[in-house]
Design a protein around this motif. Structure first.
Motif, PDB file in Angstrom:
ATOM      1  N   CYS A 103      52.122  49.785 115.262  1.00 23.34           N
ATOM      2  CA  CYS A 103      53.473  49.636 115.658  1.00 23.34           C
ATOM      3  C   CYS A 103      53.415  48.910 117.168  1.00 23.34           C
ATOM      4  CB  CYS A 103      54.088  51.093 115.842  1.00 23.34           C
ATOM      5  SG  CYS A 103      53.656  51.933 117.265  1.00 23.34           S
ATOM      6  N   SER A 104      52.373  48.304 117.372  1.00 22.90           N
ATOM      7  CA  SER A 104      52.217  47.639 118.699  1.00 22.90           C
ATOM      8  C   SER A 104      52.208  48.265 119.851  1.00 22.90           C
ATOM      9  CB  SER A 104      53.524  46.747 118.850  1.00 22.90           C
ATOM     10  OG  SER A 104      53.610  45.698 117.825  1.00 22.90           O
ATOM     11  N   SER A 105      52.098  49.604 119.624  1.00 19.86           N
ATOM     12  CA  SER A 105      51.653  50.610 120.881  1.00 19.86           C
ATOM     13  C   SER A 105      50.071  50.610 121.324  1.00 19.86           C
ATOM     14  CB  SER A 105      52.176  52.057 120.568  1.00 19.86           C
ATOM     15  OG  SER A 105      53.634  51.990 120.466  1.00 19.86           O
ATOM     16  N   ARG A 106      49.825  50.852 122.720  1.00 21.47           N
ATOM     17  CA  ARG A 106      48.753  50.691 123.132  1.00 21.47           C
ATOM     18  C   ARG A 106      48.407  51.925 124.058  1.00 21.47           C
ATOM     19  NH1 ARG A 106      46.354  45.456 125.063  1.00 21.47           N
ATOM     20  NH2 ARG A 106      46.633  46.577 126.886  1.00 21.47           N
ATOM     21  N   HIS A 107      47.175  52.331 124.108  1.00 24.70           N
ATOM     22  CA  HIS A 107      46.799  53.189 125.117  1.00 24.70           C
ATOM     23  C   HIS A 107      45.359  52.614 125.713  1.00 24.70           C
ATOM     24  CE1 HIS A 107      46.097  57.164 127.182  1.00 24.70           C
ATOM     25  NE2 HIS A 107      44.787  57.165 126.718  1.00 24.70           N
ATOM     26  N   ALA A 132      40.610  62.758 127.018  1.00 25.30           N
ATOM     27  CA  ALA A 132      40.267  63.163 125.641  1.00 25.30           C
ATOM     28  C   ALA A 132      41.530  63.615 125.280  1.00 25.30           C
ATOM     29  CB  ALA A 132      39.270  63.985 125.369  1.00 25.30           C
ATOM     30  N   PHE A 133      42.122  64.446 126.018  1.00 25.88           N
ATOM     31  CA  PHE A 133      43.385  65.133 125.598  1.00 25.88           C
ATOM     32  C   PHE A 133      44.463  64.197 125.327  1.00 25.88           C
ATOM     33  CE2 PHE A 133      47.715  67.103 126.848  1.00 25.88           C
ATOM     34  CZ  PHE A 133      47.665  68.098 125.772  1.00 25.88           C
ATOM     35  N   ARG A 134      44.670  63.087 126.469  1.00 28.64           N
ATOM     36  CA  ARG A 134      45.547  62.211 126.366  1.00 28.64           C
ATOM     37  C   ARG A 134      45.429  61.332 125.139  1.00 28.64           C
ATOM     38  NH1 ARG A 134      43.898  61.120 131.674  1.00 28.64           N
ATOM     39  NH2 ARG A 134      45.221  62.362 133.078  1.00 28.64           N
ATOM     40  N   ILE A 135      43.957  60.877 124.697  1.00 27.78           N
ATOM     41  CA  ILE A 135      43.925  60.137 123.512  1.00 27.78           C
ATOM     42  C   ILE A 135      44.307  60.930 122.383  1.00 27.78           C
ATOM     43  CG2 ILE A 135      41.997  59.036 121.997  1.00 27.78           C
ATOM     44  CD1 ILE A 135      40.530  58.749 124.569  1.00 27.78           C
ATOM     45  N   ASP A 136      44.023  62.168 122.284  1.00 24.49           N
ATOM     46  CA  ASP A 136      44.534  62.977 120.900  1.00 24.49           C
ATOM     47  C   ASP A 136      45.950  62.863 121.083  1.00 24.49           C
ATOM     48  OD1 ASP A 136      42.140  63.637 120.318  1.00 24.49           O
ATOM     49  OD2 ASP A 136      41.877  65.448 121.297  1.00 24.49           O
ATOM     50  N   GLN A 137      46.849  63.048 122.065  1.00 20.42           N
ATOM     51  CA  GLN A 137      48.223  63.112 122.064  1.00 20.42           C
ATOM     52  C   GLN A 137      48.762  61.724 121.745  1.00 20.42           C
ATOM     53  OE1 GLN A 137      50.345  65.811 122.680  1.00 20.42           O
ATOM     54  NE2 GLN A 137      48.293  66.614 122.441  1.00 20.42           N
ATOM     55  N   PHE A 138      48.150  60.526 122.018  1.00 18.37           N
ATOM     56  CA  PHE A 138      48.468  59.384 121.455  1.00 18.37           C
ATOM     57  C   PHE A 138      48.335  59.187 120.118  1.00 18.37           C
ATOM     58  CE2 PHE A 138      47.542  54.869 120.500  1.00 18.37           C
ATOM     59  CZ  PHE A 138      48.556  54.044 121.107  1.00 18.37           C
ATOM     60  N   VAL A 139      47.312  59.593 119.497  1.00 15.00           N
ATOM     61  CA  VAL A 139      46.907  59.660 118.178  1.00 15.00           C
ATOM     62  C   VAL A 139      48.184  60.494 117.474  1.00 15.00           C
ATOM     63  CG1 VAL A 139      45.329  60.294 116.311  1.00 15.00           C
ATOM     64  CG2 VAL A 139      44.530  59.299 118.405  1.00 15.00           C
ATOM     65  N   GLY A 182      30.781  62.336 126.193  1.00 17.36           N
ATOM     66  CA  GLY A 182      31.073  62.878 124.770  1.00 17.36           C
ATOM     67  C   GLY A 182      32.494  63.123 124.437  1.00 17.36           C
ATOM     68  N   ASP A 183      33.268  63.820 125.173  1.00 21.65           N
ATOM     69  CA  ASP A 183      34.702  64.272 125.072  1.00 21.65           C
ATOM     70  C   ASP A 183      35.321  63.138 124.724  1.00 21.65           C
ATOM     71  OD1 ASP A 183      33.904  66.742 125.617  1.00 21.65           O
ATOM     72  OD2 ASP A 183      34.852  66.818 127.432  1.00 21.65           O
ATOM     73  N   VAL A 184      35.190  61.870 125.292  1.00 20.33           N
ATOM     74  CA  VAL A 184      35.979  60.807 124.981  1.00 20.33           C
ATOM     75  C   VAL A 184      35.695  60.126 123.941  1.00 20.33           C
ATOM     76  CG1 VAL A 184      36.684  58.493 125.905  1.00 20.33           C
ATOM     77  CG2 VAL A 184      36.823  60.353 127.429  1.00 20.33           C
ATOM     78  N   ALA A 185      34.276  60.026 123.736  1.00 20.09           N
ATOM     79  CA  ALA A 185      33.785  59.370 122.262  1.00 20.09           C
ATOM     80  C   ALA A 185      34.137  60.043 121.422  1.00 20.09           C
ATOM     81  CB  ALA A 185      32.135  59.377 122.468  1.00 20.09           C
ATOM     82  N   SER A 186      34.253  61.415 121.285  1.00 20.75           N
ATOM     83  CA  SER A 186      34.704  62.193 120.144  1.00 20.75           C
ATOM     84  C   SER A 186      36.248  61.995 119.862  1.00 20.75           C
ATOM     85  CB  SER A 186      34.452  63.827 120.356  1.00 20.75           C
ATOM     86  OG  SER A 186      32.995  63.865 120.435  1.00 20.75           O
ATOM     87  N   ALA A 187      37.137  61.875 120.767  1.00 24.57           N
ATOM     88  CA  ALA A 187      38.492  61.556 120.734  1.00 24.57           C
ATOM     89  C   ALA A 187      38.572  60.242 120.194  1.00 24.57           C
ATOM     90  CB  ALA A 187      39.469  61.663 122.120  1.00 24.57           C
ATOM     91  N   LEU A 188      37.816  59.365 120.608  1.00 19.52           N
ATOM     92  CA  LEU A 188      37.855  57.926 120.017  1.00 19.52           C
ATOM     93  C   LEU A 188      37.683  57.733 118.518  1.00 19.52           C
ATOM     94  CD1 LEU A 188      36.443  55.711 122.962  1.00 19.52           C
ATOM     95  CD2 LEU A 188      38.649  55.774 122.335  1.00 19.52           C
ATOM     96  N   ASP A 189      36.458  58.725 118.119  1.00 22.46           N
ATOM     97  CA  ASP A 189      36.310  58.825 116.605  1.00 22.46           C
ATOM     98  C   ASP A 189      37.373  59.186 115.784  1.00 22.46           C
ATOM     99  OD1 ASP A 189      33.743  57.714 117.275  1.00 22.46           O
ATOM    100  OD2 ASP A 189      32.728  59.691 117.196  1.00 22.46           O
ATOM    101  N   ARG A 190      37.985  60.359 116.493  1.00 24.48           N
ATOM    102  CA  ARG A 190      39.140  60.914 115.844  1.00 24.48           C
ATOM    103  C   ARG A 190      40.413  59.737 115.576  1.00 24.48           C
ATOM    104  NH1 ARG A 190      37.606  65.420 118.936  1.00 24.48           N
ATOM    105  NH2 ARG A 190      39.091  64.946 120.522  1.00 24.48           N
ATOM    106  N   ALA A 191      40.517  59.039 116.485  1.00 24.08           N
ATOM    107  CA  ALA A 191      41.442  57.816 116.701  1.00 24.08           C
ATOM    108  C   ALA A 191      41.094  56.884 115.505  1.00 24.08           C
ATOM    109  CB  ALA A 191      41.446  57.267 117.804  1.00 24.08           C
TER     110      ALA A 191
END
Length: 72
Positions: free
Chosen positions: A43-47, A60-67, A10-19
């Motif tokens: 810009c061609s960056s990927r996570h 989820a925190f890492r995804i939010d930082q990438f975003v 759920g945490d990761v799915a929510s972070a992906l929705d924010r992305a």
């Protein structure tokens, strides 16, 4: 198995929705991790998001930082 960009955590799915809402693209990883997803920035960056992270909250925190870094 992850399908259509949804994550079982759920945490990761929510972070992906924010992305997605921030304008980034989330696609299945076809280069290595069969169970993973990739967040792509114009810009061609990927996570790479693993399908089974050791700690879903940390991922989820890492995804939010990438975003945060890739909201242009």
């Amino acid at each position: 198995m992850i399908s259509k960009g949804r994550h079982q955590s759920g945490d990761v799915a929510s972070a992906l929705d924010r992305a997605r809402k921030a304008g980034l693209t989330v696609v299945p990883d076809k280069n290595g991790h069969r169970w993973g997803l990739v967040i792509c920035c114009p810009c061609s960056s990927r996570h790479i998001v693993p399908g089974t992270p050791k700690n879903a909250g940390n991922e989820a925190f890492r995804i939010d930082q990438f975003v945060k870094k890739h909201t242009h």
